[in-house]
Design an enzyme around this catalytic site. Structure first.
Site, PDB file in Angstrom:
ATOM      1  N   ARG A   1     -14.027 -43.739  28.622  1.00 22.57           N
ATOM      2  CA  ARG A   1     -15.028 -44.691  29.103  1.00 22.57           C
ATOM      3  C   ARG A   1     -15.038 -45.884  28.159  1.00 22.57           C
ATOM      4  O   ARG A   1     -14.967 -45.720  26.930  1.00 22.57           O
ATOM      5  CB  ARG A   1     -16.419 -44.052  29.133  1.00 22.57           C
ATOM      6  CG  ARG A   1     -16.669 -43.101  30.287  1.00 22.57           C
ATOM      7  CD  ARG A   1     -16.730 -43.827  31.642  1.00 22.57           C
ATOM      8  NE  ARG A   1     -17.006 -42.944  32.744  1.00 22.57           N
ATOM      9  CZ  ARG A   1     -16.073 -42.337  33.485  1.00 22.57           C
ATOM     10  NH1 ARG A   1     -14.794 -42.513  33.230  1.00 22.57           N
ATOM     11  NH2 ARG A   1     -16.422 -41.567  34.506  1.00 22.57           N
TER      12      ARG A   1
ATOM     13  N   GLU B   1     -17.109 -52.941  32.417  1.00 28.56           N
ATOM     14  CA  GLU B   1     -16.344 -52.718  33.632  1.00 28.56           C
ATOM     15  C   GLU B   1     -17.143 -53.037  34.897  1.00 28.56           C
ATOM     16  O   GLU B   1     -18.339 -52.702  34.946  1.00 28.56           O
ATOM     17  CB  GLU B   1     -15.952 -51.233  33.633  1.00 28.56           C
ATOM     18  CG  GLU B   1     -14.715 -50.948  34.385  1.00 28.56           C
ATOM     19  CD  GLU B   1     -14.261 -49.520  34.147  1.00 28.56           C
ATOM     20  OE1 GLU B   1     -14.198 -49.072  32.988  1.00 28.56           O
ATOM     21  OE2 GLU B   1     -13.965 -48.869  35.141  1.00 28.56           O
TER      22      GLU B   1
ATOM     23  N   HIS C   1      -8.776 -48.857  35.569  1.00 27.38           N
ATOM     24  CA  HIS C   1      -9.430 -47.538  35.672  1.00 27.38           C
ATOM     25  C   HIS C   1      -8.745 -46.665  36.744  1.00 27.38           C
ATOM     26  O   HIS C   1      -9.373 -46.246  37.719  1.00 27.38           O
ATOM     27  CB  HIS C   1     -10.924 -47.705  35.981  1.00 27.38           C
ATOM     28  CG  HIS C   1     -11.744 -46.498  35.607  1.00 27.38           C
ATOM     29  ND1 HIS C   1     -13.057 -46.559  35.233  1.00 27.38           N
ATOM     30  CD2 HIS C   1     -11.435 -45.168  35.553  1.00 27.38           C
ATOM     31  CE1 HIS C   1     -13.520 -45.349  34.981  1.00 27.38           C
ATOM     32  NE2 HIS C   1     -12.542 -44.484  35.166  1.00 27.38           N
TER      33      HIS C   1
END
Ligand code: DGY
Length: 331
Positions: A242, A271, A295
């Site tokens: 993350r 993000e 991602h």
């Protein structure tokens, strides 16, 4: 009365079919190819018994209250669950599911290793160079990278994904493995000669540092100025976990100042925005020693189908009082 289920985004058909096959479920999906607007989400989940959410939907008190007292399960279509307010779910008696499975662990480990190889052998840079027509003749020093074989890989978090990475690195590439984790894994230590060390030791000794911890208050900015300074100048940082686990501004500075050799990132602090602070003179996308991807570490057909199955099974399990495969333990 049928139990209302809402799926917040189009997921692989296998999961939708499983839910629709339940005669007592009334399944709705947000099918448009866009993130569901918050207002629409709050309207659609009203009266739901189960929500199948994706990681970009904030499942907070507002969402839980909008769903109302019927809500018994939020099944996240992800291994991570940092978009869900666990405390609020517990207070309301709502179970939370995530979607860990072998397919995801293998896919993410594969992708992480692909990033590691691509960065150390400068594959993305070389591709760009060749496309631009810059390759004029063979040169002994052209695009020199570094061996991966027998180097030290520091795995931060030896969970399922960390373990799948360890197997590939140790068995396939003869890498030495250092790891941090809350638990010591004696089996892995024996099988892969892995060694559990404090984070500072891992950072100081590793040639590649790969992050595999969930985003929790305790892991936010786990890698910041101090930790980056501990890394070797020749080391690479890889993040497929993350974004906020890394203090991105500190990483950018370290990369600009060549304090570490490079990075490969699949996740970002703000993000989906890359480079959240555009007033900053440091920009990730301008750096040639960084690989950036959107991602996609678990983006294989096998992994995404498996995630859909697990998420659907979580909903079916909770709403039918059967065993659910992956419920998050809420402390
Ligand atoms: C996850 O599962 O948490 C990934 O980040 C998305 O697949």
């Amino acid at each position: 009365m049928k139990k209302k289920i809402f799926i917040t985004r189009n997921i692989p058909a296998v999961g939708v079919k499983m839910l629709k096959a339940q005669k007592d479920f009334d399944v709705h999906i947000y099918r448009r190819d866009e993130k569901i607007p918050r207002k629409t989400l709050l309207q659609k989940i009203k009266g739901c018994h189960g929500i199948l959410s994706i990681l970009t939907e904030k499942m907070d008190t507002q969402a839980m209250d909008a769903a109302g007292p019927n809500l018994k399960i939020i099944a996240n279509y992800a291994v991570g669950f940092d978009n869900i307010d666990l405390k609020a779910a517990k207070e309301r008696g709502i179970a939370v599911g995530n979607a860990p499975c072998d397919e995801v662990s293998e896919a993410v480990a594969e992708f992480t290793f692909a990033l590691l190889l691509a960065r150390s052998r400068r594959i993305v840079e070389s591709d760009k160079y060749t496309r631009l027509g810059k390759y004029e003749e063979w040169h002994p020093l052209l695009m020199l990278g570094r061996d991966v074989y027998a180097k030290t890989l520091g795995i931060v978090g030896l969970g399922r994904i960390g373990q799948a990475l360890c197997q590939r690195a140790a068995k396939g590439f003869g890498m030495k493995i250092l790891y941090t984790d809350m638990r010591q894994n004696k089996e892995f230590e024996k099988e892969y000669k892995a060694k559990k060390v404090p984070l500072a030791t891992l950072l100081k000794k590793s040639d590649y540092v790969s992050l595999h911890v969930p985003l929790l208050p305790s892991t936010r900015h786990l890698i910041g100025v101090k930790q980056l300074k501990m890394m070797k100048k020749t080391a690479y940082l890889i993040n497929t976990a993350r974004g906020p686990v890394v203090h991105e501004k500190a990483l950018l500075k370290a990369l600009y100042k060549n304090e570490i050799a490079g990075a490969a990132l699949d996740v970002y602090e703000c993000e989906p925005t890359i480079d959240c602070d555009l007033t900053d003179r440091y920009e990730l996308r301008k750096l040639s020693n960084v690989i950036i991807t959107p991602h996609i570490a678990s983006a294989t057909i096998e992994a995404r189908d498996a995630m859909a199955r697990v998420a659907a099974e979580n909903i079916i399990g909770v709403l039918k009082n059967r065993k659910a495969p992956a419920l998050v333990k809420i402390k």
